[in-house]
Motif scaffolding. Structure first.
Motif, PDB file in Angstrom:
ATOM      1  N   MET A   1      98.086  45.429  -0.844  1.00 42.62           N
ATOM      2  CA  MET A   1      96.714  45.077  -2.030  1.00 42.62           C
ATOM      3  C   MET A   1      96.188  45.880  -2.182  1.00 42.62           C
ATOM      4  N   LEU A   2      95.665  44.982  -3.431  1.00 47.75           N
ATOM      5  CA  LEU A   2      94.632  45.557  -4.305  1.00 47.75           C
ATOM      6  C   LEU A   2      93.116  46.130  -3.911  1.00 47.75           C
ATOM      7  N   ASP A   3      92.566  44.865  -2.621  1.00 53.43           N
ATOM      8  CA  ASP A   3      91.338  44.994  -2.109  1.00 53.43           C
ATOM      9  C   ASP A   3      91.354  45.113  -0.634  1.00 53.43           C
ATOM     10  N   GLU A   4      92.101  45.751   0.051  1.00 51.91           N
ATOM     11  CA  GLU A   4      92.521  45.774   0.907  1.00 51.91           C
ATOM     12  C   GLU A   4      90.947  45.529   2.087  1.00 51.91           C
TER      13      GLU A   4
ATOM     14  N   ASP B   1      96.172  40.467 -10.936  1.00 52.91           N
ATOM     15  CA  ASP B   1      94.980  42.270 -10.022  1.00 52.91           C
ATOM     16  C   ASP B   1      94.416  41.133  -8.587  1.00 52.91           C
ATOM     17  N   SER B   2      95.359  40.459  -8.061  1.00 51.63           N
ATOM     18  CA  SER B   2      95.705  40.742  -7.054  1.00 51.63           C
ATOM     19  C   SER B   2      97.219  41.267  -6.072  1.00 51.63           C
ATOM     20  N   GLY B   3      97.077  41.527  -4.643  1.00 53.77           N
ATOM     21  CA  GLY B   3      98.224  42.620  -3.739  1.00 53.77           C
ATOM     22  C   GLY B   3      98.985  41.135  -3.697  1.00 53.77           C
TER      23      GLY B   3
ATOM     24  N   GLU C   1      93.820  36.319   0.751  1.00 54.54           N
ATOM     25  CA  GLU C   1      92.487  36.865   1.113  1.00 54.54           C
ATOM     26  C   GLU C   1      91.729  37.446  -0.416  1.00 54.54           C
ATOM     27  N   GLU C   2      92.845  37.869  -1.432  1.00 54.66           N
ATOM     28  CA  GLU C   2      92.456  38.771  -1.697  1.00 54.66           C
ATOM     29  C   GLU C   2      91.364  37.624  -3.106  1.00 54.66           C
ATOM     30  N   LYS C   3      92.591  36.546  -3.155  1.00 57.08           N
ATOM     31  CA  LYS C   3      92.186  35.283  -4.370  1.00 57.08           C
ATOM     32  C   LYS C   3      92.343  33.980  -4.588  1.00 57.08           C
ATOM     33  N   PRO C   4      91.261  33.800  -2.773  1.00 62.00           N
ATOM     34  CA  PRO C   4      91.867  32.692  -2.917  1.00 62.00           C
ATOM     35  C   PRO C   4      91.617  31.527  -4.308  1.00 62.00           C
ATOM     36  N   ALA C   5      90.101  31.570  -4.558  1.00 59.01           N
ATOM     37  CA  ALA C   5      89.189  30.696  -5.642  1.00 59.01           C
ATOM     38  C   ALA C   5      91.129  30.409  -6.717  1.00 59.01           C
ATOM     39  N   GLN C   6      91.272  31.250  -6.980  1.00 57.55           N
ATOM     40  CA  GLN C   6      92.303  31.741  -8.563  1.00 57.55           C
ATOM     41  C   GLN C   6      93.584  30.534  -8.002  1.00 57.55           C
ATOM     42  N   VAL C   7      94.105  31.304  -6.552  1.00 56.74           N
ATOM     43  CA  VAL C   7      94.908  30.343  -5.922  1.00 56.74           C
ATOM     44  C   VAL C   7      94.367  28.750  -5.987  1.00 56.74           C
ATOM     45  N   LEU C   8      94.010  28.395  -5.182  1.00 57.23           N
ATOM     46  CA  LEU C   8      92.912  27.618  -5.210  1.00 57.23           C
ATOM     47  C   LEU C   8      93.683  26.437  -6.538  1.00 57.23           C
TER      48      LEU C   8
END
Length: 615
Positions: free
Chosen positions: A501-504, A582-584, A589-596
């Motif tokens: 993860m980039l932001d654990e 920019d996601s691991g 968990e790291e990028k929920p908005a972008q995934v959605l």
């Protein structure tokens, strides 16, 4: 080659096991399936060498043709009067007309001959058919196996994993007959090939009293259990009458709540004092301890999971609920919510259905969302075999069919992406769209993963250009990971999340505790590692798959960009890959908005969603 054995109900759970047991004995097997039976189930039987006949169960002439030349009819039909009495009566008439010498009815239960009429609705139906069978000019054998042993893993009052107690009515030392489904199937296959069987055969894998079940559950590693009296048998009968009166709709349900209580009452009323297990000395019998070890009901152990149990976790997702379904011989746990077209979500390692919690509620505003604990995960069964992705895809396909969902879209992450890809390959007509995140079907390219890391590849975060996926090798080892990590799986989780993860920090302490509580248990580690140990078979299966044409979206983190850029175009002629650089690896968990944003846009591209669910 033996004269054929006809199995009616061969696509059901017990029926499919009986077919397997017959084939292992070298028998020639014929199967009658309903006209409406799913084509994939028929194909699966045919591929195994079974002679499949599609016949309506009311068509006596058609059933007679199917019975022609067989040595024994084995009925494994399940249902109420229209099946157990009426359909079996048609089948019996056909068997007699065809000159079949032997008939095994669909009894497979406690010894109903020891119970009074009226005490168990489903047993009364068997008794009614027995009257017809005993008047017919055919030799009949009923196999009475007590309760199926698997019910001990379901959290019933007799063995309650939520309360950590063994409950009983009236007598704590009353011996109860249990036989596992596999043992029942193996014995039935032997009996079907035995022309000298008596009218009744009584068997049990094991016979234990409630007092003995306390010791068995504790020996199987489930913690300490209390032995708790639940009242007299008369109290249970009164409770059954009360629940039945309150649920008249249950008269038309195979397993109504009061019917389940009637089965419990039968367990404390019927006891086989003499068993016929020895009739086939080559058979082996499952012990209660082995059953509980192999089918560990982890999510029903509050002592281990507490606030991290499914019951507690689902409260964090208003509108979602826990469910279970038995498909393809395994019991799957899933969480469902929302309305609209179906979206089946499959998680990865080392997580559970809960990994979708950052995106689940927003998805459920537009779709009927089904979050599945795949075979070997969370609260789903953990058998010793079946972890190749083709079999796991079959689990999901049968779940989809059982829920009558029609073509579905699939969203799979990591191992879940492998299973979702296999689903699409094997059931393209049942697949609307496919979304894979950091995981597609295993291919031969995996064999070229480096055993040793490139220089600097282990210096902190995973190197996206030359990723070193060390757990692919570690998880191949049998038994050792369980010994190293049982009770301390948090050590692996913390290292893994920091590495990929980039932001654990986005994987919260609570999230980590949820997954540690599940994977701390040896059986869960064993089952999860089996996903990786089956990769060789997965690669072999992949070579037989044709390229797809259905829409596929790959969403890649920085660690999987290169892999998905190669695998998605190879998978389909209608695919594309989006990279969230920019996601691991744990994108929800790291990028929920972008995934959605990407998932919803893809799903809605050619078919707008149903109206959002408004609270």
């Amino acid at each position: 080659m033996h004269t054929p054995i006809l199995v009616v109900g061969a696509t059901g759970d017990l029926g499919s096991r009986i077919v397997t047991a017959l084939l292992r004995r070298g028998a020639s097997v014929r199967a009658v399936v309903r006209v409406t039976t799913d084509a994939a189930k028929v194909d699966a039987l045919t591929r195994r060498g079974v002679d499949v006949r599609r016949v309506d169960l009311t068509d006596v002439a058609g059933l007679t043709r199917a019975c022609a030349g067989v040595a024994c009819v084995v009925s494994v039909l399940a249902g109420l009067r229209e099946v157990i009495v009426d359909a079996q009566a048609h089948l019996l008439a056909a068997a007699v007309a065809a000159g079949v010498p032997r008939f095994i009815p669909s009894d497979f239960a406690s010894d109903y001959t020891q119970q009074q009429p009226g005490e168990n609705r489903n047993f009364d139906l068997r008794r009614e058919f027995q009257l017809l069978l005993d008047k017919a000019p055919i030799a009949a054998t009923s196999i009475l196996n007590g309760a199926f042993g698997e019910i001990l893993t379901y959290g019933i009052p007799l063995l309650d994993f939520k309360q950590q107690q063994v409950g009983y009515w009236e007598d704590a030392d009353w011996k109860i007959d249990f036989t596992t489904m596999d043992d029942t199937a193996a014995y039935t296959a032997a009996a079907a090939l035995d022309a000298t069987t008596p009218r009744f055969l009584r068997i049990a894998s094991f016979q234990h009293s409630p007092r003995e079940l306390v010791a068995v559950a504790e020996a199987a590693g489930h913690g300490a259990f209390a032995l708790v009296p639940l009242g007299s048998c008369a109290d249970l009968s009164a409770r059954i009458a009360q629940v039945r009166a309150a649920n008249p709709a249950g008269e038309h349900q195979l397993y109504a709540d009061w019917q389940q209580l009637q089965y419990m009452r039968s367990m404390f009323a019927v006891q086989n004092t003499s068993l016929d297990n020895h009739r086939y000395p080559e058979l082996t019998w499952t012990s209660a301890e082995d059953l509980l070890r192999q089918n560990q009901p982890a999510a029903e152990q509050p002592g281990l999971l507490g606030p991290y149990s499914d019951e507690e976790l689902v409260k964090r997702l208003p509108g979602f609920a826990n469910h279970y379904a038995t498909v393809n011989g395994v019991r799957l746990h899933y969480v469902a919510g929302g309305r609209g077209r179906p979206l089946v979500c499959l998680p990865g390692w080392p997580q559970t259905w809960y990994s979708f919690h950052p995106v689940a509620q927003e998805l459920a505003r537009h779709y009927h969302v089904i979050l599945v604990d795949i075979r070997g995960m969370g609260s789903s069964d953990k058998p010793t075999t079946g972890y190749d992705k083709k079999t796991m895809a079959r689990d999901i396909y049968e779940l989809v069919q059982q829920l009558e969902l029609g073509p579905v879209s699939l969203l799979g992450h990591d191992i879940g992406g492998m299973v979702a890809s296999s689903f699409a390959y094997n059931y393209p007509a049942a697949t609307d769209r496919l979304i894979v995140l950091d995981g597609t079907h295993p291919t031969e390219g995996m064999r070229y993963m480096p055993m040793l890391p490139a220089p600097g590849a282990l210096a902190g975060k995973m190197d996206g250009q030359q990723p070193y996926i060390w757990w692919m090798a570690f998880n191949q080892i049998k038994e050792l990971p369980e010994k190293l990590l049982a009770g301390r799986f948090h050590v692996l989780l913390d290292y893994l999340f920091a590495y990929v993860m980039l932001d654990e920090s986005r994987m919260t302490a609570f999230d980590r505790a949820v997954y540690a509580a599940v994977y701390n248990q040896p059986e869960n580690i064993r089952a999860a590692n089996a996903w990786y140990q089956a990769l060789g078979q997965d690669m072999a299966d992949h070579q037989s798959y044709a390229q797809l044409s259905l829409p596929v979206l790959g969403i890649a983190s920085y660690v999987a960009h290169g892999t998905l850029q190669q695998s998605v175009p190879a998978m389909t002629t209608n695919g594309r890959v989006i990279t969230l650089a920019d996601s691991g690896h744990y994108l929800f968990e790291e990028k929920p908005a972008q995934v959605l944003e990407e998932v919803l846009a893809f799903l809605q591209e050619h078919q707008p969603p149903a109206a959002p669910v408004v609270a």
